[in-house]
Design an enzyme around this catalytic site. Structure first.
Site, mmCIF file in Angstrom:
data_model
loop_
_atom_site.group_PDB
_atom_site.id
_atom_site.type_symbol
_atom_site.label_atom_id
_atom_site.label_comp_id
_atom_site.label_asym_id
_atom_site.label_seq_id
_atom_site.Cartn_x
_atom_site.Cartn_y
_atom_site.Cartn_z
ATOM 1 N N CYS A 1 -32.073 13.852 13.714
ATOM 2 C CA CYS A 1 -31.872 14.264 12.324
ATOM 3 C C CYS A 1 -32.009 13.058 11.405
ATOM 4 O O CYS A 1 -31.063 12.271 11.257
ATOM 5 C CB CYS A 1 -30.506 14.928 12.160
ATOM 6 S SG CYS A 1 -30.131 15.401 10.458
ATOM 7 N N CYS B 1 -29.624 13.002 8.469
ATOM 8 C CA CYS B 1 -28.247 12.667 8.841
ATOM 9 C C CYS B 1 -28.075 11.160 9.026
ATOM 10 O O CYS B 1 -27.058 10.584 8.615
ATOM 11 C CB CYS B 1 -27.858 13.360 10.144
ATOM 12 S SG CYS B 1 -28.033 15.148 10.159
ATOM 13 N N ASP B 2 -29.059 10.519 9.653
ATOM 14 C CA ASP B 2 -28.868 9.154 10.131
ATOM 15 C C ASP B 2 -29.806 8.120 9.523
ATOM 16 O O ASP B 2 -29.676 6.925 9.814
ATOM 17 C CB ASP B 2 -29.045 9.127 11.663
ATOM 18 C CG ASP B 2 -28.060 10.040 12.377
ATOM 19 O OD1 ASP B 2 -26.927 10.166 11.885
ATOM 20 O OD2 ASP B 2 -28.431 10.628 13.405
#
Length: 313
Positions: A138, A141-142
């Site tokens: 992701c 997300c990261d």
């Protein structure tokens, strides 16, 4: 009182992605008492997507914003949403459809499987041990953890290319690792890759292993044409090689294809009356937000036909 205690819903929907929430909207508008069960974040994979440009009416919106709009729309028409991880389902002889979760057991007259799919792992050495320490599925997300570092995206489809372009907001260089000599992404995304000075495609290559002690340090790559092995120093690797359907809880209740997708008709019906399937968990060609929402609309109609048959209309 817990949601499952002594309560029989009209409709239980497993999964709060676009297909599941669209179904909840239609079921709620029809006056059916509807429960949506989600194990993670409402919105499914959409909620982790950075920019969405191909959903009608929203030329530019983030995945989180669109997921929240879906959730609020379903709630507006009376759907209830709970968090639980469904372990199994069954079709009882009395017509009740049952979903057994980690926290509770839920009963309804009709059950809709909208559990979607999960990112497919590479299955190479180092992936599991470095998951969350440089191995990610992701980018939204990261990605921010890799500011001014070199990273890699594995895959050549729309998702891989979109997330690679997103990572350029943070990374100093993004390497797209693709096993073929041409990307599969749509032309507009390919053009952006060609025009971006911080994106480089490594053609005809696959990841053999991920190196690093406490964090990702490099990828070992194999050229599928020559067989040559090379080392690519990176601080992170984002994997986008496809998805596997979340159907482990289905057991032998519904027929699945060889990849584990549910065999269901375009209107969501399955061979088991009262159990339906929508979205990416269903065997189908296009897997897009719009097609998942379309599944929800079609299944909403199928649910009403099913209830008509139960009620003798």
């Amino acid at each position: 009182m817990r949601k499952g205690d002594g309560c029989v819903y009209d409709v239980i929907i497993i999964g709060a992605g676009p297909g599941g929430l669209a179904t909840a909207i239609y079921a709620g508008r029809a006056g059916r008492r509807t429960l949506v069960i989600e194990r993670e974040v409402p919105g499914g994979l959409v909620a982790t997507t950075d920019a969405i440009e191909n959903y009608p009416g929203f030329p530019e919106i983030t995945g989180a914003e669109l997921a929240e709009a879906f959730r609020e729309h379903a709630l507006r028409f009376g759907a209830e949403i709970v968090m639980d991880d469904i372990q199994s389902i069954s079709a009882e002889a009395d017509g009740t459809r049952v979903a057994v979760g980690a926290d509770d057991t839920y009963r309804a007259k009709a059950l809709v499987i909208a559990s979607g799919s999960a990112p497919r792992p590479l299955g190479v050495p180092g992936e599991d041990t470095l998951r969350g320490r440089g191995v990610s599925y992701c980018a939204t997300c990261d990605g921010a953890f890799f500011r001014d570092r070199e990273v890699a995206c594995v895959g050549g489809g729309d998702s891989a290319v979109q997330e690679a372009l997103f990572l350029t907001r943070f990374a100093s260089k993004v390497h797209i690792i693709h096993r073929r000599d041409a990307l599969r992404a749509v032309e507009v995304l390919q053009r952006r890759v060609r025009d971006h000075d911080r994106v480089e495609v490594v053609w005809d290559s696959v990841v053999e292993s991920i190196e690093g002690e406490s964090a990702v340090e490099a990828l070992m790559l194999k050229n599928v044409q020559s067989g040559d092995i090379s080392r690519l120093p990176v601080s992170g690797v984002f994997v986008y090689i496809g998805n596997d359907p979340a159907t482990g809880f289905v057991g032998d209740v519904l027929p699945l294809d060889e990849e584990g997708y549910i065999l269901a008709e375009e209107d969501g019906t399955t061979p088991v009356p009262g159990i339906f399937a929508v979205g990416d968990v269903r065997q189908k060609g296009q897997k897009q937000i719009a097609t998942a929402v379309g599944d929800g609309a079609a299944t909403g109609r199928s649910l009403e036909l099913y209830f008509d048959s139960l009620e003798g209309a």
